[in-house]
Design a protein around this motif. Structure first.
Motif, PDB file in Angstrom:
ATOM      1  N   ARG A  14       5.127  19.539   1.283  1.00 38.37           N
ATOM      2  CA  ARG A  14       6.079  20.701   2.195  1.00 38.37           C
ATOM      3  C   ARG A  14       6.087  20.219   3.553  1.00 38.37           C
ATOM      4  O   ARG A  14       5.087  19.077   3.761  1.00 38.37           O
ATOM      5  CB  ARG A  14       5.277  21.758   2.253  1.00 38.37           C
ATOM      6  N   ILE A  15       7.120  20.350   4.120  1.00 38.77           N
ATOM      7  CA  ILE A  15       7.024  19.796   5.796  1.00 38.77           C
ATOM      8  C   ILE A  15       6.939  20.962   6.307  1.00 38.77           C
ATOM      9  O   ILE A  15       7.272  22.071   6.280  1.00 38.77           O
ATOM     10  CB  ILE A  15       8.434  19.255   6.044  1.00 38.77           C
ATOM     11  N   ARG A  16       6.021  20.791   7.342  1.00 41.23           N
ATOM     12  CA  ARG A  16       5.302  21.904   8.367  1.00 41.23           C
ATOM     13  C   ARG A  16       5.757  21.601   9.715  1.00 41.23           C
ATOM     14  O   ARG A  16       5.182  20.543  10.363  1.00 41.23           O
ATOM     15  CB  ARG A  16       3.918  22.226   8.250  1.00 41.23           C
ATOM     16  N   VAL A  17       6.630  22.180  10.264  1.00 42.42           N
ATOM     17  CA  VAL A  17       7.117  21.900  11.630  1.00 42.42           C
ATOM     18  C   VAL A  17       6.090  22.771  12.692  1.00 42.42           C
ATOM     19  O   VAL A  17       6.094  23.852  12.599  1.00 42.42           O
ATOM     20  CB  VAL A  17       8.512  22.458  11.965  1.00 42.42           C
ATOM     21  N   ASP A  18       5.414  21.979  13.495  1.00 40.12           N
ATOM     22  CA  ASP A  18       4.602  22.641  14.291  1.00 40.12           C
ATOM     23  C   ASP A  18       5.103  22.657  15.952  1.00 40.12           C
ATOM     24  O   ASP A  18       4.698  23.709  16.497  1.00 40.12           O
ATOM     25  CB  ASP A  18       3.314  21.766  14.531  1.00 40.12           C
ATOM     26  N   ALA A  19       6.073  21.898  16.228  1.00 38.57           N
ATOM     27  CA  ALA A  19       6.556  21.790  17.793  1.00 38.57           C
ATOM     28  C   ALA A  19       7.904  21.074  17.794  1.00 38.57           C
ATOM     29  O   ALA A  19       8.335  20.431  16.837  1.00 38.57           O
ATOM     30  CB  ALA A  19       5.447  21.079  18.552  1.00 38.57           C
ATOM     31  N   LEU A  20       8.398  21.734  18.799  1.00 36.02           N
ATOM     32  CA  LEU A  20       9.781  21.240  19.135  1.00 36.02           C
ATOM     33  C   LEU A  20       9.756  20.648  20.386  1.00 36.02           C
ATOM     34  O   LEU A  20       9.265  21.601  21.390  1.00 36.02           O
ATOM     35  CB  LEU A  20      11.084  22.070  19.274  1.00 36.02           C
ATOM     36  N   SER A  21      10.062  19.319  20.814  1.00 31.40           N
ATOM     37  CA  SER A  21       9.993  18.844  22.413  1.00 31.40           C
ATOM     38  C   SER A  21      11.078  18.093  22.808  1.00 31.40           C
ATOM     39  O   SER A  21      11.771  17.477  21.935  1.00 31.40           O
ATOM     40  CB  SER A  21       8.810  18.188  22.610  1.00 31.40           C
ATOM     41  N   PRO A  22      11.657  18.117  24.116  1.00 30.05           N
ATOM     42  CA  PRO A  22      12.635  17.204  24.307  1.00 30.05           C
ATOM     43  C   PRO A  22      12.315  15.756  24.441  1.00 30.05           C
ATOM     44  O   PRO A  22      11.112  15.466  24.478  1.00 30.05           O
ATOM     45  CB  PRO A  22      12.850  17.829  25.923  1.00 30.05           C
ATOM     46  N   GLY A  23      13.484  15.102  24.204  1.00 27.27           N
ATOM     47  CA  GLY A  23      13.310  13.556  24.245  1.00 27.27           C
ATOM     48  C   GLY A  23      12.964  12.908  22.937  1.00 27.27           C
ATOM     49  O   GLY A  23      12.566  13.811  22.081  1.00 27.27           O
ATOM     50  N   PRO A  24      12.433  11.710  22.904  1.00 24.84           N
ATOM     51  CA  PRO A  24      12.021  11.115  21.811  1.00 24.84           C
ATOM     52  C   PRO A  24      10.631  11.297  21.583  1.00 24.84           C
ATOM     53  O   PRO A  24       9.764  11.802  22.634  1.00 24.84           O
ATOM     54  CB  PRO A  24      12.235   9.756  22.149  1.00 24.84           C
TER      55      PRO A  24
END
Length: 115
Positions: free
Chosen positions: A54-64
């Motif tokens: 499974r893919i667990r998304v922990d965070a979203l941040s700007p930029g690369p």
């Protein structure tokens, strides 16, 4: 242009698809690796883990990506949404340069069965 919410939904759908896949695909995705997905047109990066198929998304941040994940993807939001919807073939998009996938050699060998 796909929104960040549509991209997040596509990653969630991809995670669900991997979890419901046959044993061969689940086995290939059963790595425990850090993961980043840079949405180039929105200049946002999802980070998390590929864990237990499974893919667990922990965070979203700007930029690369700020840190180098073990598995790194980069593409436009539209391409992510289209691939998960089945209207864009990952292998063709990857070989055509629309999608970038970077990982260690052994991980690439295992992930190739997902393509």
């Amino acid at each position: 242009m796909a929104t960040i919410e549509e991209c997040r939904a596509a990653l969630d759908q991809l995670s669900g698809n991997l979890a419901r896949a046959d044993e061969g695909v689940r086995g290939a995705a059963a790595l425990d690796r850090s993961l980043s997905c840079h949405i180039t047109d929105l200049d946002q990066t999802f980070t998390g883990r590929l864990d237990g198929g499974r893919i667990r998304v922990d965070a979203l941040s700007p930029g690369p990506p700020r840190e180098k994940a073990e598995i790194r993807l980069a593409m436009t939001g539209d391409d992510l949404v289209a691939m998960v919807a089945g209207t864009l073939n990952f292998a063709k998009a990857w070989t055509g340069g629309r999608v970038r996938l970077e990982a260690g050699f052994r991980d690439l060998l295992r992930l190739r069965t997902l393509l």
